[in-house]
Design a protein around this motif. Structure first.
Motif, PDB file in Angstrom:
ATOM      1  N   PRO A 168       9.868   0.353  -0.156  1.00  6.36           N
ATOM      2  CA  PRO A 168      10.590   0.980  -1.283  1.00  6.36           C
ATOM      3  C   PRO A 168      11.932   1.567  -0.849  1.00  6.36           C
ATOM      4  CG  PRO A 168       8.291   1.708  -1.236  1.00  6.36           C
ATOM      5  CD  PRO A 168       8.539   0.948   0.050  1.00  6.36           C
ATOM      6  N   THR A 218       4.030   8.077  -2.900  1.00  2.00           N
ATOM      7  CA  THR A 218       5.041   7.379  -2.081  1.00  2.00           C
ATOM      8  C   THR A 218       5.718   8.313  -1.074  1.00  2.00           C
ATOM      9  OG1 THR A 218       6.654   7.691  -3.882  1.00  2.00           O
ATOM     10  CG2 THR A 218       5.500   5.603  -3.819  1.00  2.00           C
ATOM     11  N   TRP A 254       0.986   1.618  -2.500  1.00  2.00           N
ATOM     12  CA  TRP A 254       2.286   2.067  -2.005  1.00  2.00           C
ATOM     13  C   TRP A 254       2.231   2.482  -0.527  1.00  2.00           C
ATOM     14  CZ3 TRP A 254       6.482   1.070  -4.738  1.00  2.00           C
ATOM     15  CH2 TRP A 254       6.388   0.964  -6.128  1.00  2.00           C
ATOM     16  N   ASN A 271      -4.287   3.127  -2.300  1.00  2.00           N
ATOM     17  CA  ASN A 271      -2.923   3.317  -2.792  1.00  2.00           C
ATOM     18  C   ASN A 271      -2.039   2.186  -2.264  1.00  2.00           C
ATOM     19  OD1 ASN A 271      -0.380   4.122  -3.533  1.00  2.00           O
ATOM     20  ND2 ASN A 271      -0.293   5.864  -2.121  1.00  2.00           N
ATOM     21  N   ARG A 274       1.904  -1.569  -7.810  1.00  2.00           N
ATOM     22  CA  ARG A 274       3.110  -1.802  -7.001  1.00  2.00           C
ATOM     23  C   ARG A 274       3.523  -3.259  -7.138  1.00  2.00           C
ATOM     24  NH1 ARG A 274       3.835  -0.971  -0.425  1.00  2.00           N
ATOM     25  NH2 ARG A 274       6.001  -1.712  -0.330  1.00  2.00           N
ATOM     26  N   TRP A 278       1.357  -5.446   3.853  1.00  2.00           N
ATOM     27  CA  TRP A 278       2.037  -5.670   2.565  1.00  2.00           C
ATOM     28  C   TRP A 278       2.534  -7.103   2.546  1.00  2.00           C
ATOM     29  CZ3 TRP A 278       2.090  -4.240  -2.148  1.00  2.00           C
ATOM     30  CH2 TRP A 278       3.167  -4.522  -2.992  1.00  2.00           C
ATOM     31  N   HIS A 299       0.152   3.684  -9.825  1.00  2.00           N
ATOM     32  CA  HIS A 299      -0.378   3.089  -8.594  1.00  2.00           C
ATOM     33  C   HIS A 299      -0.030   1.610  -8.467  1.00  2.00           C
ATOM     34  CE1 HIS A 299      -2.728   6.768  -8.641  1.00  2.00           C
ATOM     35  NE2 HIS A 299      -3.106   6.530  -7.396  1.00  2.00           N
TER      36      HIS A 299
END
Lengths: 162, 175
Positions: free
Chosen positions: B116, B59, A153, A151, A85, A160, A83
Motif C-alpha cells: 500500500p 494497515t 492487509w 487480515n 484488499r 501477497w 478488510h
C-alpha cells in the motif's frame, strides 16, 4: 457487536455465482469533473465540453480511467468492507459514460480460491451499464479474510500474490 | 529491420518495445487530502480511509486506496519555470507524435497492486511499451492500439504496483 474492524465478509461466506449488491449513481458534469480533478487528470476532454465534442468527437465530457477504477474499488469495498484488499483490477471502457447517464454497477463472483500462502481470493466479473448498454466490463481479484482473525492487509512479499 | 507483424511501424518506435523509460520520482508529497478528494468523488465511505483507528488496526496507519496509484505520478498542470503543457505518461505522447496520431483514448486498463501507498511515501516509476498493433480502421478513425506498463515502487524498494494501459491512438477522418 459488529465494529468497523470486524470483518464484514469472510471467504467461507462467498460462493461462485453470488452477486454483489447493485449500486446506481446518476452522473452529472460535476461527477466527471470531481473525478478528473481528484485523479489529477487535467486533460480537457474531462472538463471542457467544447474540446470533448470538437476534438474528440464525443457528445460531452466523460468519466476518465482512474476515476472509473475508483468507482469500481468503491463498489467492491462496499461489499467486502475494509478488510477486503484489492489485488488486481481490469476493465475496458467500451463506450464513455457521460453526464446525464445513470451508472448501474453489478458484479458476480466467478471463483473463490486459496493460494499457497493461505490467502483467500475472490474473482469477480464487474460491469457498468447505462440503461441496457454495457459501458464498462471488468474483472477484479480481491483478497478477503479466511477467518475473523485474518487480515489480508498484513500480507507482504511472498504472502501477497495478486 | 521491420517485422512482418508490424509492416508500417517506424524502426524508432519498434525499438522502444520492452525498454524501461522515463524513470521518475513522485514530485509532490503524498498526503491524505488527495485520498479524501478521491473518496469524496466516488462517495467511498470505506472506514479504512476515514477513520484513523480503523487504519491503525488494519494497515498500521493511513493508506491510499490502491487504485490511486497513477494519481501520484500526474504532474501539476503548471509549475514555475516549466514551459508548455506538462503530461503524465510521456511515452504515450511520444508515440502519438511519432506515429502522427493526434487523438487517443484508453480502451483497457489493468492494475496489479502491491504494498500500500502511505502518506509521506516517495515513489519511483518507469514506463515500458509492451506492444503496439498494426494499423487498424476503427469507427472513430484510422489508428493503432498500444499497451504501456507503468511500474511503481516505494522508497524502500517495495513494489507498489503495475498499471497497464491499452490505448487507441487515431486520426479522425477529417484530420
Amino acid at each position: 457487536m459488529t465494529t468497523p474492524t470486524t470483518p464484514r465478509l469472510l471467504a467461507g461466506a462467498v460462493e461462485v455465482g453470488m452477486t454483489l449488491p447493485p449500486l446506481e449513481h446518476a452522473v452529472s458534469a460535476t461527477t466527471v469533473v470531481l473525478g478528473a480533478l481528484a485523479s489529477r487528470d487535467w486533460r480537457p476532454m474531462h472538463h471542457d465540453k467544447d474540446f470533448a465534442v470538437q476534438r474528440n468527437g464525443m457528445k460531452d465530457i466523460f468519466i476518465n480511467t482512474p476515476n472509473n477504477a475508483a468507482w469500481f474499488e468503491r463498489y467492491i469495498s462496499d461489499w467486502t468492507g475494509p478488510h477486503g484488499r484489492l489485488g488486481r483490477l481490469s476493465f475496458q471502457m467500451k463506450t464513455p459514460v457521460f453526464p446525464g447517464d445513470t451508472m448501474r454497477f453489478s458484479g458476480v463472483v466467478t471463483a473463490v480460491s486459496s493460494d499457497d500462502s493461505g490467502c483467500c481470493w475472490v474473482e469477480i466479473d464487474l460491469a457498468i451499464h447505462v440503461g441496457d448498454a454495457l459501458k464498462t466490463p471488468g474483472k477484479a481479484r480481491v483478497a478477503v479474510p479466511a477467518e475473523a482473525g485474518d487480515n489480508p492487509w498484513s500480507r507482504r512479499g511472498d504472502r501477497w500474490q495478486p | 529491420m521491420s517485422t512482418p507483424l508490424l509492416p508500417e511501424l517506424p524502426e524508432a518506435v519498434r525499438a522502444l518495445i520492452g525498454v524501461p523509460m522515463y524513470e521518475e520520482r513522485s514530485e509532490f508529497a503524498i498526503e491524505l487530502g488527495y485520498v479524501f478528494n478521491t473518496c469524496a468523488a466516488v462517495q467511498n465511505g470505506n472506514p479504512l480511509y476515514w477513520q484513523p483507528e480503523v487504519a491503525a488496526e488494519l494497515t498500521g496507519g493511513p493508506i491510499a486506496p490502491p487504485t490511486m496509484m497513477s494519481v501520484w505520478f500526474r504532474p501539476h498542470h503548471w509549475t514555475p519555470g516549466a514551459s508548455g503543457e506538462r503530461k503524465a505518461m510521456q511515452l504515450h505522447f511520444d508515440l502519438k507524435e511519432q506515429l502522427g496520431l493526434p487523438e487517443a483514448v484508453v480502451v483497457k486498463h489493468e492494475s496489479v497492486f502491491g504494498e500500500p501507498v502511505r502518506p509521506g511515501d516517495v515513489l519511483t516509476t518507469c514506463q515500458i511499451l509492451q506492444s503496439i498493433g498494426e494499423p487498424k480502421q476503427t469507427k472513430v478513425g484510422r489508428g493503432r492500439f498500444w499497451t504501456i506498463d507503468v511500474r511503481a515502487s516505494n522508497q524502500h524498494g517495495d513494489w507498489v504496483g503495475t498499471e497497464s494501459y491499452s490505448f487507441l491512438g487515431y486520426k479522425r477522418p477529417q484530420q
